[in-house]
Motif scaffolding. Structure first.
Motif, mmCIF file in Angstrom:
data_model
loop_
_atom_site.group_PDB
_atom_site.id
_atom_site.type_symbol
_atom_site.label_atom_id
_atom_site.label_comp_id
_atom_site.label_asym_id
_atom_site.label_seq_id
_atom_site.Cartn_x
_atom_site.Cartn_y
_atom_site.Cartn_z
ATOM 1 N N ILE A 121 0.884 -1.206 0.068
ATOM 2 C CA ILE A 121 0.057 -0.030 -0.034
ATOM 3 C C ILE A 121 0.690 1.408 0.044
ATOM 4 O O ILE A 121 0.564 2.103 -0.732
ATOM 5 C CB ILE A 121 -0.989 0.164 1.238
ATOM 6 N N LYS A 122 1.837 1.031 0.586
ATOM 7 C CA LYS A 122 2.993 2.229 0.646
ATOM 8 C C LYS A 122 3.440 2.760 -0.676
ATOM 9 O O LYS A 122 3.551 3.641 -1.193
ATOM 10 C CB LYS A 122 4.099 2.026 1.659
ATOM 11 N N THR A 123 3.908 1.355 -1.461
ATOM 12 C CA THR A 123 4.341 1.677 -2.712
ATOM 13 C C THR A 123 3.241 2.254 -3.652
ATOM 14 O O THR A 123 3.528 3.101 -4.587
ATOM 15 C CB THR A 123 4.593 0.140 -3.339
ATOM 16 N N VAL A 124 1.917 1.664 -3.597
ATOM 17 C CA VAL A 124 0.900 2.095 -4.499
ATOM 18 C C VAL A 124 0.695 3.665 -4.268
ATOM 19 O O VAL A 124 0.446 4.488 -5.090
ATOM 20 C CB VAL A 124 -0.438 1.356 -4.177
ATOM 21 N N THR A 125 0.812 4.042 -2.873
ATOM 22 C CA THR A 125 0.340 5.514 -2.602
ATOM 23 C C THR A 125 1.621 6.335 -3.211
ATOM 24 O O THR A 125 1.427 7.435 -3.795
ATOM 25 C CB THR A 125 0.718 5.694 -1.061
ATOM 26 N N GLU A 126 2.836 5.750 -3.062
ATOM 27 C CA GLU A 126 3.771 6.723 -3.980
ATOM 28 C C GLU A 126 3.955 6.628 -5.405
ATOM 29 O O GLU A 126 4.363 7.595 -6.019
ATOM 30 C CB GLU A 126 5.161 5.923 -3.341
ATOM 31 N N TRP A 127 3.534 5.635 -5.800
ATOM 32 C CA TRP A 127 3.406 5.502 -7.420
ATOM 33 C C TRP A 127 2.074 5.789 -8.291
ATOM 34 O O TRP A 127 2.389 5.914 -9.412
ATOM 35 C CB TRP A 127 3.984 4.095 -7.541
ATOM 36 N N PHE A 128 1.100 5.912 -7.497
ATOM 37 C CA PHE A 128 -0.079 6.335 -7.998
ATOM 38 C C PHE A 128 -0.922 7.294 -7.549
ATOM 39 O O PHE A 128 -0.853 7.667 -6.327
ATOM 40 C CB PHE A 128 -1.066 5.034 -8.134
ATOM 41 N N PRO A 129 -1.584 8.364 -8.604
ATOM 42 C CA PRO A 129 -2.686 9.317 -7.991
ATOM 43 C C PRO A 129 -3.879 8.483 -7.525
ATOM 44 O O PRO A 129 -3.917 7.547 -7.665
ATOM 45 C CB PRO A 129 -2.706 10.096 -9.335
ATOM 46 N N GLN A 130 -4.379 9.410 -6.742
ATOM 47 C CA GLN A 130 -5.784 8.838 -5.942
ATOM 48 C C GLN A 130 -6.542 8.145 -6.712
ATOM 49 O O GLN A 130 -6.969 7.055 -6.498
ATOM 50 C CB GLN A 130 -6.295 10.019 -5.130
ATOM 51 N N LYS A 131 -6.853 8.677 -8.096
ATOM 52 C CA LYS A 131 -8.068 7.972 -8.723
ATOM 53 C C LYS A 131 -7.428 6.521 -9.323
ATOM 54 O O LYS A 131 -8.596 5.843 -9.859
ATOM 55 C CB LYS A 131 -8.384 8.757 -9.963
#
Length: 436
Positions: A121-131
């Motif tokens: 989840i940390k990686t997704v938060t760093e690599w993707f915008p909210q949408k």
């Protein structure tokens, strides 16, 4: 979705997907070997529940420990430690010579596996915008299902050819191969040497990569309604997934005489449906956001649909053949994974990046505590009804509990966070109150 000269965010998602697949492959092995190990070690259902509980207790501690650590040392190092520990733990099962030994090595496995979701989840938060986060989360989270599908194909073949010890050794060793690729390719977007400026700008549109965020303590997080919404969501629904993982094989074996020493088509179909649910669940809420829905409505409407899709599992007691049961179970596990993709994404919706892994760790620990306590009920209930010659009744009671858990969880989330908004951090007064 926009196209850019580079697309490294999807490479990171692929790495997360493979790691999550390995994570669930390693934990699923024991449920497929359960009939064999019951004979070798004379296990009762209660004995097996104690082995499961050893994993869950360690997993709970690991979740909160890795959640805290990854927010401080980063996903690259934190995930590496996690995979190394759980791979060692998985392989050590091969030398277990008693029920106690299995409990110890399950605990080692759990201590490592708890780092998977905080790091992901940390990686997704760093690599993707909210949408795009729910969709990316759905993709990597589908690895839980692929692992559960690969296991019924791989483990019985290894068992038949080389014995149960080889099954633990072979599956545990895969994690070390993944570690090589993770260490070679992972980096934060702002530090990645090959990412294009366009992709970096797209990633940063809702979470600037150079944003300075003050650290948040656990007491600060526990004083937030948003944290408790995630905690209750995990506490009430995670135990259902553990039940699906650890008891569905034996349920099908005892009820429909499924032979778990051979590849099992029913299990493959059930867990394959979960892959569709995971990816589709992440896509649906992202689709609603793209249509202009608020985050509050997009996430909650999606989760309501998924919760309702799990309710029919209560009707398994009225099913008259195996394929009806497979259809009901397939719908339930698909809906769970769709729910899970959105529940995890709530954390990045509601919290600053600096707190994401910590909150996932706290909620994950709550889910693991639920997963620790639920096997006590499962084991004692099934042993009691097995002794009375009616184990099917015990399973029926459990399916009713599972079918109602998600609506209760969603109601709890809505009452705690009626309007889903990220909390603000007052740098002049960092001590928060229990606010909406």
């Amino acid at each position: 979705m926009p196209k850019f000269p580079t697309s490294y965010r999807w490479q990171m998602t692929a790495l997360l997907f493979v790691a999550t697949t390995i994570n669930y492959l390693d934990r699923q092995v024991i449920s497929l070997l359960k009939p064999t190990l019951e004979k070798v070690f004379a296990w009762t259902e209660t004995d097996y529940s104690h082995v499961v509980m050893a994993f869950q207790a360690a997993y709970a501690l690991s979740f909160i420990g890795f959640g805290w650590a990854i927010d401080r040392i980063g996903a690259k190092i934190g995930y590496s430690i996690s995979v190394f520990v759980w791979s060692i733990g998985a392989m050590l099962h091969a030398v277990a010579s008693s029920t106690f030994g299995f409990g110890v090595f399950r605990a080692v496995l759990g201590l490592g596996e708890g780092g998977n979701f905080p790091a992901s989840i940390k990686t997704v938060t760093e690599w993707f915008p909210q949408k795009d986060r729910a969709f990316a989360t759905g993709i990597f989270n589908s690895g839980t299902n692929i692992g559960a599908v690969v296991a019924p194909l791989m483990v019985p073949w290894i068992l038949g050819q080389y014995g149960w010890q080889a099954a633990f050794l072979a599956t545990g060793a895969i994690g070390f191969i993944w570690l090589i690729f993770w260490w070679m390719y992972y980096e934060k977007p702002s530090l990645h040497k090959k990412i294009s400026p366009e992709e970096l700008t797209y990633i940063s549109e809702t979470t600037p990569t150079n944003a300075i965020e003050p650290p948040l303590k656990w007491l600060d997080l526990l004083n937030r309604r948003q944290t408790w919404a995630f905690i209750l969501g995990k506490l009430l629904t995670d135990p259902v997934w553990w039940f699906f993982l650890f008891w569905l094989p034996s349920f099908l074996a005892s009820t429909f005489q499924i032979n778990l020493t051979k590849p099992s088509l029913p299990l493959i179909l059930i867990y394959s449906s979960a892959t569709i649910g995971s990816v589709g669940g992440g896509y649906i809420s992202g689709y609603f956001l793209g249509k202009g829905w608020s985050v509050n409505w997009a996430r909650k409407a999606s989760m309501l649909v998924f919760a309702l899709c799990i309710v029919p599992i209560m009707a398994i007691q009225f099913a008259t053949d195996l394929w009806q049961v497979i259809a009901l179970l397939g719908l339930a596990v698909a809906a769970h994974q769709a729910w899970s993709a959105n529940l995890f994404t709530l954390v990045s919706d509601l919290f600053p990046r600096k707190a994401v892994s910590s909150v996932v760790g706290i909620g994950g620990m709550a889910g693991s505590i639920g997963g620790l306590l639920f096997p006590i009920l499962v084991g004692s209930l099934l042993d009691s009804y097995k002794a009375a010659g009616s184990i099917a009744t015990g399973y029926n009671i459990l399916f009713v509990l599972c079918g109602s858990a998600y609506l209760i969880a969603l109601l709890s989330i809505h009452l705690l966070v009626p309007a889903m908004k990220p909390f603000s951090i007052n740098l002049g007064n960092p001590k928060p109150t229990l606010e909406k």
